[in-house]
Design a protein around this motif. Sequence first.
Motif, PDB file in Angstrom:
ATOM      1  N   SER A 252     -13.635  -0.151  -1.179  1.00 18.91           N
ATOM      2  CA  SER A 252     -13.745  -1.005   0.006  1.00 18.91           C
ATOM      3  C   SER A 252     -12.360  -1.451   0.483  1.00 18.91           C
ATOM      4  N   VAL A 253     -11.466  -1.703  -0.458  1.00 18.75           N
ATOM      5  CA  VAL A 253     -10.087  -2.071  -0.111  1.00 18.75           C
ATOM      6  C   VAL A 253      -9.375  -0.887   0.545  1.00 18.75           C
ATOM      7  N   LEU A 254      -9.583   0.300   0.001  1.00 17.88           N
ATOM      8  CA  LEU A 254      -9.015   1.513   0.591  1.00 17.88           C
ATOM      9  C   LEU A 254      -9.467   1.685   2.032  1.00 17.88           C
TER      10      LEU A 254
ATOM     11  N   PRO B   7      -2.871   9.499  -8.682  1.00 15.67           N
ATOM     12  CA  PRO B   7      -3.745   8.948  -9.733  1.00 15.67           C
ATOM     13  C   PRO B   7      -4.677   7.890  -9.147  1.00 15.67           C
ATOM     14  N   ILE B   8      -5.784   7.667  -9.808  1.00 16.21           N
ATOM     15  CA  ILE B   8      -6.722   6.637  -9.365  1.00 16.21           C
ATOM     16  C   ILE B   8      -6.045   5.275  -9.516  1.00 16.21           C
TER      17      ILE B   8
ATOM     18  N   ASP C 211      -0.984  -0.457  -6.690  1.00 15.69           N
ATOM     19  CA  ASP C 211      -0.982   0.991  -6.926  1.00 15.69           C
ATOM     20  C   ASP C 211      -1.405   1.740  -5.663  1.00 15.69           C
ATOM     21  N   LEU C 212      -2.452   1.238  -5.037  1.00 13.20           N
ATOM     22  CA  LEU C 212      -2.945   1.872  -3.807  1.00 13.20           C
ATOM     23  C   LEU C 212      -1.886   1.813  -2.717  1.00 13.20           C
ATOM     24  N   CYS C 213      -1.205   0.691  -2.632  1.00 12.73           N
ATOM     25  CA  CYS C 213      -0.144   0.521  -1.638  1.00 12.73           C
ATOM     26  C   CYS C 213       0.950   1.569  -1.841  1.00 12.73           C
ATOM     27  N   GLN C 214       1.334   1.780  -3.066  1.00 13.32           N
ATOM     28  CA  GLN C 214       2.387   2.743  -3.373  1.00 13.32           C
ATOM     29  C   GLN C 214       1.983   4.153  -2.953  1.00 13.32           C
ATOM     30  N   THR C 215       0.723   4.488  -3.170  1.00  9.95           N
ATOM     31  CA  THR C 215       0.227   5.811  -2.775  1.00  9.95           C
ATOM     32  C   THR C 215       0.197   5.964  -1.258  1.00  9.95           C
ATOM     33  N   LEU C 216      -0.368   4.977  -0.564  1.00  9.81           N
ATOM     34  CA  LEU C 216      -0.527   5.083   0.885  1.00  9.81           C
ATOM     35  C   LEU C 216       0.820   5.027   1.622  1.00  9.81           C
TER      36      LEU C 216
END
Length: 264
Positions: A49-51, A82-83, A89-94
């Motif tokens: 949901s955050v994504l 990675p998940i 972590d999500l911020c770093q990926t996006l």
Amino acid sequence: MNNYREIIETLVQIFAEIPFEVWKEIVRNEPEWKNMEKFLDLYGFGPFSVLMVATGINDYQLKGEAEKVYWPKIKNILDEAPIPSTPADLCQTLEKFYAHERLHNEKIERLHKFLSSELAAKMWNSSPDDISKEFLFIWKKLATVMQQKKEAKTIVFAVKCLGISLFMANNYDFDFSPIPIPVDLRVAKLTEKLLNKVLNDDEIMEFWNEILRKIQEKGKRINMIHLDSLIWQLAKLDKDKIHEYFKNLKMEAIGDKLTQILDI
């Protein structure tokens, strides 16, 4: 056809013929559904949901059509990453995606603003029922976090994405009623074509709000997520493509009626 009330009533009659199961299929055709669905099971509902909100708030000023240059490219980035265990972590990926986008500094700043917020942290550990019960609060809180009006296109679209995440989790019980249609270029052009005049965003919102209200008065369960999904998808189609679209949904008669009202 150019009478405002006549157009509204005609569209209400046409859209009221569409069964709820077909409306569900229409939403499944959205690029954010098709490209992001796999991450629901991989991430779990809260992080997913955050994504969806994080990507929804930055879906503007793209390098092309969203279904070609935005959602598929984000999917590719996520496939290789990675998940995430945390919003950070999500911020770093996006960031890897937005670094190459238009207005990249602005979009990365927006990403940080949301993903470092208490709202994102709370959502990360939420269930579909939690999000469903607090849906309107989340809409207003997101606007506060992003320092925007709650009716702003990017805010409204982000909560549409959040609503789609609930649909994916088979939760349809949240209140979306006060949330307007996200007015982007496609929605604006189709509305102006229908009414044969230039409109501002508030006028476009009110036009579709009234149509939705009247459809719901006929006992239909749809909300603005369903209606916006259909309008956005139809806006770029010519007559033949509209017929093909509704043929795929086994609703050919709807395609005939809509091409008549659109005069194409």
